[in-house]
Write an enzyme that holds these catalytic residues in place. Structure first.
Site, short mmCIF file in Angstrom:
data_model
loop_
_atom_site.label_atom_id
_atom_site.label_comp_id
_atom_site.label_asym_id
_atom_site.label_seq_id
_atom_site.Cartn_x
_atom_site.Cartn_y
_atom_site.Cartn_z
N SER A 1 0.83 -1.20 0.00
CA SER A 1 0.00 0.00 0.00
C SER A 1 0.86 1.26 0.00
CB SER A 1 -0.92 0.02 1.22
OG SER A 1 -1.85 -1.03 1.12
N GLU B 1 -1.33 -2.79 14.27
CA GLU B 1 -2.26 -2.67 13.16
C GLU B 1 -3.69 -2.94 13.64
OE1 GLU B 1 -0.62 -4.29 9.50
OE2 GLU B 1 -2.48 -5.35 9.14
N SER C 1 -6.25 -12.43 6.71
CA SER C 1 -7.64 -12.63 6.28
C SER C 1 -8.52 -13.08 7.45
CB SER C 1 -7.70 -13.69 5.18
OG SER C 1 -7.48 -14.96 5.76
C1 LIG Z 1 -6.43 -3.46 0.05
C2 LIG Z 1 -5.24 -4.28 0.40
C3 LIG Z 1 -4.13 -3.68 0.93
C4 LIG Z 1 -2.99 -4.43 1.23
N1 LIG Z 1 -1.88 -3.80 1.72
C5 LIG Z 1 -0.75 -4.51 1.97
C6 LIG Z 1 0.46 -3.89 2.37
O1 LIG Z 1 0.50 -2.66 2.53
N2 LIG Z 1 1.56 -4.64 2.59
C7 LIG Z 1 1.54 -5.99 2.44
O2 LIG Z 1 2.56 -6.63 2.67
N3 LIG Z 1 0.41 -6.65 2.03
C8 LIG Z 1 -0.73 -5.93 1.79
N4 LIG Z 1 -1.88 -6.58 1.36
C9 LIG Z 1 -1.83 -8.01 1.12
C10 LIG Z 1 -2.59 -8.84 2.16
O3 LIG Z 1 -1.87 -8.88 3.35
C11 LIG Z 1 -2.86 -10.22 1.59
O4 LIG Z 1 -3.77 -10.09 0.54
C12 LIG Z 1 -3.41 -11.19 2.62
O5 LIG Z 1 -2.45 -11.51 3.58
C13 LIG Z 1 -3.96 -12.47 2.00
O6 LIG Z 1 -3.04 -13.04 1.15
P1 LIG Z 1 -3.45 -13.50 -0.35
O7 LIG Z 1 -4.18 -12.36 -0.94
O8 LIG Z 1 -2.27 -14.01 -1.02
O9 LIG Z 1 -4.50 -14.67 -0.14
P2 LIG Z 1 -4.16 -16.21 0.07
O10 LIG Z 1 -3.21 -16.36 1.19
O11 LIG Z 1 -3.80 -16.83 -1.21
O12 LIG Z 1 -5.58 -16.74 0.55
C14 LIG Z 1 -6.67 -16.93 -0.36
C15 LIG Z 1 -7.87 -17.41 0.45
O13 LIG Z 1 -7.56 -18.62 1.11
C16 LIG Z 1 -7.75 -18.49 2.51
N5 LIG Z 1 -6.70 -19.22 3.22
C17 LIG Z 1 -5.36 -19.17 3.04
N6 LIG Z 1 -4.73 -19.92 3.96
C18 LIG Z 1 -5.68 -20.46 4.74
C19 LIG Z 1 -5.66 -21.32 5.87
N7 LIG Z 1 -4.51 -21.77 6.40
N8 LIG Z 1 -6.83 -21.67 6.43
C20 LIG Z 1 -8.01 -21.19 5.93
N9 LIG Z 1 -8.10 -20.38 4.88
C21 LIG Z 1 -6.94 -20.03 4.28
C22 LIG Z 1 -7.64 -17.01 2.78
O14 LIG Z 1 -8.33 -16.65 3.96
C23 LIG Z 1 -8.27 -16.43 1.53
O15 LIG Z 1 -9.66 -16.39 1.71
C24 LIG Z 1 -3.01 -5.83 1.03
C25 LIG Z 1 -4.17 -6.43 0.53
C26 LIG Z 1 -5.27 -5.68 0.21
C27 LIG Z 1 -6.47 -6.37 -0.36
#
Ligand SMILES: Cc1cc2nc3c(=O)[nH]c(=O)nc-3n(C[C@H](O)[C@H](O)[C@H](O)COP(=O)(O)OP(=O)(O)OC[C@H]3O[C@@H](n4cnc5c(N)ncnc54)[C@H](O)[C@@H]3O)c2cc1C
Lengths: 378, 295
Positions: free
Chosen positions: A154, A242, A359
């Site tokens: 971000s 956070e 998440s």
């Molecule tokens: C608006 C926005 C701002 C952001 N800002 C930042 C930032 O400033 N810096 C930064 O580093 N990141 C940032 N992020 C990234 C954010 O931290 C990640 O999107 C988040 O950690 C989820 O990772 P992923 O999107 O890869 O989903 P994934 O990890 O691929 O997960 C996909 C789905 O599977 C589920 N899932 C995954 N593992 C498990 C489990 N063990 N058990 C059950 N369910 C599971 C998740 O809950 C999700 O629903 C941002 C994201 C958004 C949307």
């Protein structure tokens, strides 16, 4: 300074300076520029310094003062909490882990609005499973050389600095059972040679986050946060921040937007039961967040229990904007006035409340394991 | 009471409950509950928390409402909550009854009312009903209850509901780590874990709202506490019951007694949904949401 004195004095100042503090232009560029103005004014008047330690340019006092400042700025619509509260996420980590001279030099720049910082944690193949990150830092004579990529970072396009998680252990350690060990946190200048930032268009219409590429980027050893291999501890220290003051600010935003909704919605469109349910959700979240801020004030170490706060935020934020979308459905779907666009953008952004910062599922995993002590997952 | 006194009072309440079983009135008598209440209304916080935790029933709610309405609490004075026409077991023995109908109340002799002990959904709860609750007009001039009186009752019930939620979660958690299926404790399955996590989320929000109510006692904080605790307790009951499954469906298992009590408590002084709907209505009518909880 006690909150009881701070509150009325700040309120009076905000009223007096409302003209300069009110944003005038739409768009993220304008919002970022305005944020700097607000922080600068608030810093020079002292407000922005309360609640931070003196050794980083603060005036001391309870973190409740920071909680109230962000709440008051948000409630009046002077700042947007998402971009404002990044300070609450990143400054405490610097204070806890940077060398004292570095923290003393840098934190005031962030508080004063001279600089924007970003948080480089997630990578293309490392979202929820943060500890498997692979962006690599190799020791050199003078510090570290970084290669790799971050994503969803971000505000990276505005940032002068980045709190970056890197892998300093062997690359295989990313897949091992003690993958948490080989991680080191660095504080990186975003104008270092070899960094490329590419903003990403988002579904809510603001390019809030970026891809960040690192190609042989040199980082001095003095920019290591904590010790080598302590990066996981840095990340774990940051996450509760956070989920405390920053969330309290977000609660003020939700309250304000519900208030705006009941003011703006045409007569007859709102159902009492739905409004009551959202009011209740927001109140429940704020009551919980308030407890957390008071624990912070009492000097308690925050930890996994702040996952409850984050989970409640997700419920409150999405229930509010579900109601917005149901009530102002034509405006959200077809409206192109600035007000309509704002409701639409916020509705879409609310979908991310259960994604960013861990998440909803990850919060529940933490709650199950750490708070309910349910043992290992199958 | 400060935290230390509250903890000490709680301990003596638990011990008294142990000596007397489900009828908590005797235990309350023993620890001098009415004197404690007269001394400091926050004594009710401990009493209702222990009631929830141990699934006890008593007439303490009558005392809380009487005290808040400015009547000296006494075992001879019961309270009837209309329109449900329900009260605690004290209705069966008291000499006079404060009939509460919204913000209006009137005191009548008990022998002017026809009493029935309710079995219903929560037969162990000692609930008592008045057949054909007389209209207030027919009872003559009464008194106007303040919002604060109803708030005291709502906060007491909210406190019990939050503690009941915590107790149901604890039953489900203990079962989940014990019960083996497919060669593992069912606590290992993510679907089960997430139900329990959702239960803790709901419980924590109820506890926070109840704490806020005790810290800053206003009609609004008490109403919110009751609404949030009522909804949360139902959420926890739903998840806990699913996790307890067949074992929790038997009458030997204590779960059903908590569930019964939750459903009845929710009905007293406004259900969670009625209260939150009323707050929504006010917000719509005045085009404004109430001031926030201050830090
Ligand atoms: C608006 C926005 C701002 C952001 N800002 C930042 C930032 O400033 N810096 C930064 O580093 N990141 C940032 N992020 C990234 C954010 O931290 C990640 O999107 C988040 O950690 C989820 O990772 P992923 O999107 O890869 O989903 P994934 O990890 O691929 O997960 C996909 C789905 O599977 C589920 N899932 C995954 N593992 C498990 C489990 N063990 N058990 C059950 N369910 C599971 C998740 O809950 C999700 O629903 C941002 C994201 C958004 C949307």
């Amino acid at each position: 300074m006690k909150l009881a004195e701070f509150r009325p004095a700040l309120d009076a100042w905000l009223t007096e300076h409302a003209g300069e503090l009110t944003p005038t232009e739409p768009g993220l560029d304008a919002a970022m520029a305005h944020l700097s103005t607000v922080k600068r004014l608030a810093y020079d008047a002292g407000w922005m310094r309360w609640g931070w330690p003196e050794r980083v340019g603060g005036l001391g006092g309870s973190p409740l003062l920071r909680g109230y400042l962000g709440e008051a700025l948000t409630a009046r619509g002077f700042v947007e909490p998402g971009i404002y509260s990044l300070t609450e996420v990143l400054a405490p980590t610097m204070i806890d882990f940077a060398a004292p001279e570095l923290a003393a030099e840098m934190v005031p720049k962030l508080l004063r609005g001279d600089e924007t910082w970003c948080q480089g944690f997630s990578e293309p193949s490392t979202g929820s499973n943060l500890a498997s990150l692979t962006c690599r830092a190799v020791a050199t004579d003078t510090g570290w050389r970084v290669n790799g990529q971050k994503v969803w970072t971000s505000l990276a396009q505005y940032a002068q600095r980045c709190v970056l998680l890197t892998r300093t252990g062997p690359p295989e350690s990313a897949n091992s059972t003690d993958k948490h060990r080989g991680i080191t946190a660095l504080f990186v200048d975003m104008d270092s040679p070899g960094i490329m930032v590419r903003p990403i268009e988002t579904m809510h219409g603001a390019p809030e986050f970026c891809e960040v590429f690192f190609d042989d980027v040199d980082v001095p050893v003095s920019r290591t946060l904590g010790a080598e291999g302590q990066g996981w501890a840095v990340a774990m220290d940051l996450l509760p921040y956070e989920r405390s003051t920053a969330l309290w600010h977000r609660g003020a935003f939700l309250h304000k937007r519900l208030d705006d909704l009941v003011r703006e919605a045409p007569d007859g469109r709102l159902s009492a039961r739905d409004v009551g349910a959202v009011l209740e959700q927001i109140y429940a979240f704020r009551a919980r967040s308030r407890t957390t801020l008071h624990r912070l004030d009492a000097g308690e170490q925050l930890g996994a229990e702040t996952s409850l706060d984050k989970a409640l935020l997700g419920l409150a934020e999405q229930s509010l904007f579900d109601l917005v979308e149901a009530t102002l459905s034509d405006e959200v779907a077809f409206g192109d006035s600035p007000t309509d666009a704002e409701w639409r953008s916020e509705f879409l952004y609310s979908r991310a409340a259960t994604i960013y910062g861990g998440s909803a599922e990850i919060q529940r995993n933490i709650i199950a394991k750490r708070l309910l002590d349910l043992g290992a997952e199958a | 009471m400060d935290t230390g006194e509250l903890a000490a009072f709680t301990t003596s309440l638990r011990q008294a409950a142990q000596r007397h079983g489900g009828d908590f009135d005797k235990g309350l008598e023993e620890v001098g509950w009415r004197e404690a209440l007269a001394d400091d209304p926050s004594a009710a916080r401990a009493v209702f928390a222990v009631q929830g935790e141990l699934n006890l029933s008593s007439s303490a709610l009558d005392d809380v409402l009487l005290h808040a309405a400015g009547h000296p609490p006494s075992p001879d004075h019961a309270v009837l909550i209309s329109p449900a026409g329900i009260g605690t077991r004290r209705l069966a023995t008291a000499r006079s009854v404060l009939v509460i109908h919204g913000h209006l109340a009137v005191t009548v002799p008990r022998n002017s009312l026809t009493i029935r002990t309710v079995r219903g959904l929560d037969p162990g709860g000692g609930w008592t009903e008045v057949a054909g609750v007389p209209s207030l007009a027919s009872l003559g001039h009464g008194e106007l209850l303040s919002d604060a009186t109803l708030a005291a009752g709502r906060l007491a019930i909210a406190t019990e509901l939050a503690a009941t939620a915590r107790a149901m979660l604890e039953l489900a958690r203990a079962h989940a780590v014990d019960r083996i299926q497919f060669g593992k404790p069912i606590a290992a399955f993510q679907a089960v874990r997430h139900r329990l996590a959702d239960s803790l989320i709901a419980t924590a929000s109820a506890e926070a709202a109840v704490d806020a109510g005790w810290e800053e006692a206003t009609p609004y904080t008490a109403t919110m506490a009751k609404a949030i605790a009522g909804h949360s307790a139902r959420t926890v009951a739903r998840h806990a019951q699913q996790v307890l499954a067949g074992m929790g469906f038997t009458s030997e298992h204590p779960f059903h007694r908590y569930l019964r009590r939750v459903l009845v408590l929710d009905r007293l002084l406004g259900t969670a949904t009625e209260l939150s709907t009323a707050m929504g209505q006010t917000a719509i009518r005045f085009h404004e949401v109430p001031a926030t909880l201050a830090l």
